[in-house]
Enzyme design. Structure first.
Site: not given
Length: 309
Positions: A86-87, A134-135, A152, A158, A245
């Site tokens: 996903k990155d 997205r989230r 971030r 986090r 992103c």
């Protein structure tokens, strides 16, 4: 009869130095060693790791996490780079190739909170942390009353910010928490029908220089065919939409026998229009068929009002 290229005597794995990235690299290293190869790790700090005061969408996107690793491959300092798919940008630079996609971990998003068990339990106006656009749009669709704030840093950073009380809850990839042995921090998971995952979420990809046929042969036993087909379809949606992103876009595939069902969602960050959803399904046995399914679903998203980047 053409002989296969001689396998490399030692494989150097380029990786970011976050705890999760190192886990991923060490996982690949252990699999290679188990197959009789010598493998070492080259830890690197990327621009994406250094810039923590701004969201990725404002500083160049997810490519900031892979550029330095690609330079190491290009200059011969490393042979392979291990990424969370996903990155990885949807288009790799010329001269690079995705040589292997491995068996997928849980692709879902996880709800993490010290005081609340589910998103539905949060009080009105509660602060939820995520830097994923997205989230953000999917959370706002589920709970428009919540306040979504940027978050971030690596997983541990986090979680520390959450525990300090800066957020009532945060949303993280379930795969990362499980890989780090942090299962107990997951209060609940979002089913894809609630919060559709990002393209490639939970899957690991191995990048090489495109001319390294010896590595393609060496890495082939580590690949999982169905995961590769699935993420190819998901990534085709993102590629067709110009996804990065900076776009609130989700794409997720699930198998039903030999048929791949692909769902996608696009959101308007300004809140001017509701979520656009699209889906499609087809028998998929090749990467070309997976790619075609992704393009079909992307076209349906656009027909429903989703805008390309």
């Amino acid at each position: 009869m053409t002989s296969s290229p001689t396998p490399p005597s030692r494989i150097t794995i380029a990786t970011r130095e976050s705890q999760l990235a190192l886990w991923q690299a060490e996982h690949v290293q252990s699999l290679l060693i188990a197959r009789g190869h010598q493998a070492g790790i080259l830890g690197m700090t990327t621009r994406g790791d250094q810039i923590l005061d701004r969201t990725l969408s404002k500083v160049g996107g997810k490519g900031l996490f892979v550029k330095e690793l690609e330079v190491a491959l290009q200059e011969g300092n490393a042979d392979i780079a291990v990424h969370s798919l996903k990155d990885v940008p949807m288009e790799l630079p010329a001269g690079f190739a995705l040589a292997c996609v491995m068996l997928r971990e849980d692709p879902r998003d996880a709800f993490v909170s010290p005081h609340y068990a589910r998103l539905q339990d949060l009080p009105q106006g509660a602060v939820v942390g995520t830097s994923s656009l997205r989230r953000q749009v999917l959370l706002q669709a589920l709970r428009p009353d919540l306040k979504i704030e940027p978050l971030r840093g690596n997983v541990q950073t986090r979680l520390r910010k959450l525990d300090e009380g800066q957020y009532a809850a945060i949303v993280l990839a379930a795969a990362g928490l499980k890989r780090l042995g942090l299962h107990e921090r997951i209060r609940s998971v979002f089913e894809p029908t609630e919060m559709l995952p990002a393209a490639g979420q939970g899957a690991l990809g191995i990048e090489i220089r495109a001319d390294r046929q010896d590595l393609i042969d060496t890495l082939a036993p580590l690949a999982d065919e169905r995961t590769w087909l699935t993420v190819t379809a998901e990534r085709a949606v993102s590629r067709a939409m110009g996804g990065s992103c900076s776009m609130p876009l989700a794409a997720h595939g699930q198998w039903q026998d030999d048929t791949l069902a692909l769902h996608a969602a696009w959101g308007d960050l300004e809140g001017g229009q509701p979520l656009v959803r699209a889906q499609g399904q087809a028998p998929v046995a090749t990467l070309a068929q997976a790619d075609a399914l992704g393009l079909e679903v992307a076209a349906r998203l656009q027909a429903g009002g989703a805008r390309k980047a």
